[in-house]
Design an enzyme around this catalytic site. Structure first.
Site, PDB file in Angstrom:
ATOM      1  N   GLN A  75       0.903  -1.171  -0.176  1.00 54.01           N
ATOM      2  CA  GLN A  75       0.510  -0.137   0.001  1.00 54.01           C
ATOM      3  C   GLN A  75       0.596   0.977  -0.285  1.00 54.01           C
ATOM      4  O   GLN A  75       0.600   2.155   0.730  1.00 54.01           O
ATOM      5  CB  GLN A  75      -0.858   0.038   1.366  1.00 54.01           C
ATOM      6  CG  GLN A  75      -1.641  -0.779   1.532  1.00 54.01           C
ATOM      7  CD  GLN A  75      -3.014   0.228  -0.044  1.00 54.01           C
ATOM      8  OE1 GLN A  75      -2.875   0.985  -0.770  1.00 54.01           O
ATOM      9  NE2 GLN A  75      -3.813  -1.261  -0.048  1.00 54.01           N
ATOM     10  N   SER A  76       2.166   1.408  -0.695  1.00 53.64           N
ATOM     11  CA  SER A  76       3.250   2.434  -0.804  1.00 53.64           C
ATOM     12  C   SER A  76       2.517   3.478  -1.955  1.00 53.64           C
ATOM     13  O   SER A  76       1.776   3.511  -3.015  1.00 53.64           O
ATOM     14  CB  SER A  76       4.081   2.092  -1.645  1.00 53.64           C
ATOM     15  OG  SER A  76       5.039   3.070  -1.894  1.00 53.64           O
TER      16      SER A  76
END
Ligand SMILES: *Cc1c(COP(=O)(O)O)cnc(C)c1O
Length: 343
Positions: A75-76
């Site tokens: 989930q960058s």
């Protein structure tokens, strides 16, 4: 000016607003509170990586590169914004996603940032948690080169002396806004991870001979490691700026008391802080960075760390896209009682 000689593209809607947090303050008390809205930098839902990418993409273009390669957690936010920046400049993007967060669910794997990575046409490969992501990116770059592409590898979070210039620019911008408002900002509080944001601010304030203190709230590493990373990068950023030797070790501070079980793993304080900001200010924080940073700031207000007359700025670094990857934490909490969230 400090940054004039560095190649830079335009990716962010700067200056971002500096707004009072009066309703939050009416609940938590303490010093004068402000929020610097770097969640509104404009690129692909905003966030701190837009400022770094202005210098990184310019460097990639100057080197004639055609593909941005960068690592991040699944989930960058950094990967999402790098993918969008690549699209904006007609470049390709390849992300090396590290399975850094344990026990994730379908939302984490498929919604939020990852959904947008796909939409921006970003290629991706996965590596296990704890992998050497720099080596994995180098391998991807070798592979791309063998196929005739020209990769440009961006270190995690865009945190190197080129990317950190984005937060030197933010330091300049913030001092400008404070003087326009006639206030003296004493502290900036924000979540610190790959360290480029804090390093850029520290190097910027040092170059400007400003006494503003940067209060990092670690989202991943223990204090000593985080401060070491920030100090090292701040020194290298100052060198790059032509202000070598201006950064003092005692100006680097990171509190590691709000990480909880680990990077990207929820804490009660984070959930309460995200909920409190939503219900008092209509502002979205995120579960990985700004929520934990806000939990830290609120706790320090409660503990009396900041003087009543201080002007404290919370730097909102963005990230709310990942709320959709952590849906179970926030769905179905109709408790309207803000007082319950009072520290
Ligand atoms: C990357 C990120 C941070 C941390 O910034 P660093 O420069 O990596 O220390 C903070 N908040 C958000 C939302 C981020 O995406």
């Amino acid at each position: 000016m400090l940054l004039d000689r560095f190649p830079r593209v335009s990716l962010s809607h700067a200056p971002t607003p500096l707004e009072p947090l009066d309703r939050l303050r009416s609940v938590v008390g303490g010093p004068r509170l402000w929020i610097k809205r770097d969640d509104c930098t404009g690129l692909a839902q905003g966030g701190n990586k837009a400022r770094k990418l202005e210098f990184l993409v310019a460097d990639a273009l100057a080197q004639g590169c055609d593909t941005l390669v960068t690592p991040g957690a699944v989930q960058s936010n950094h990967v999402r914004m790098t993918a969008a920046a690549a699209a904006r400049f007609g470049l390709k993007a390849h992300a090396v996603l590290e399975r850094r967060v344990p026990d994730t669910d379908a939302d984490y794997e498929e919604n939020g940032n990852i959904l947008l990575d796909d939409l921006f046409g970003c290629a991706r490969s996965y590596v296990p948690g704890g992998s050497d992501v720099a080596a994995a990116c180098a391998a991807v770059a070798d592979d791309l080169r063998a196929k005739g592409a020209k990769p440009y590898v961006i270190s995690g979070g865009g945190s190197n002396p080129v990317g950190a210039l984005g937060y030197v620019a933010c330091a300049v911008e913030l001092l400008d806004q404070a003087s326009q408002r006639g206030i003296t900002v004493t502290r900036v509080v924000h979540g610190t991870g790959s360290s480029g944001t804090q390093a850029g601010l520290v190097a910027g304030f040092a170059a400007l001979r400003s006494p503003v203190e940067v209060f990092g709230v670690s989202v991943r590493h223990p204090r000593e490691k985080q401060e070491g990373m920030v100090f090292d990068l701040a020194c290298r950023t100052a060198d790059h700026l032509g202000h070598g030797g201006t950064v003092q070790r005692e100006r680097v501070f990171a509190d590691d008391g709000y990480v909880g079980p680990g990077y990207g793993q929820p804490t009660r304080g984070m959930v309460d802080a995200v909920t409190l900001l939503a219900r008092t200010e209509g502002i979205l924080l995120d579960p990985v960075y700004s929520g934990k940073a806000m939990a830290g700031m609120i706790d320090h207000i409660r503990r009396g760390t900041f003087g009543e007359n201080e002007h404290v700025v919370f730097l909102h670094t963005g990230g709310s896209t990942s709320l959709f990857g952590y849906k179970h934490l926030f769905l179905g909490a109709p408790d309207q009682d803000v007082a319950r969230l009072r520290p």
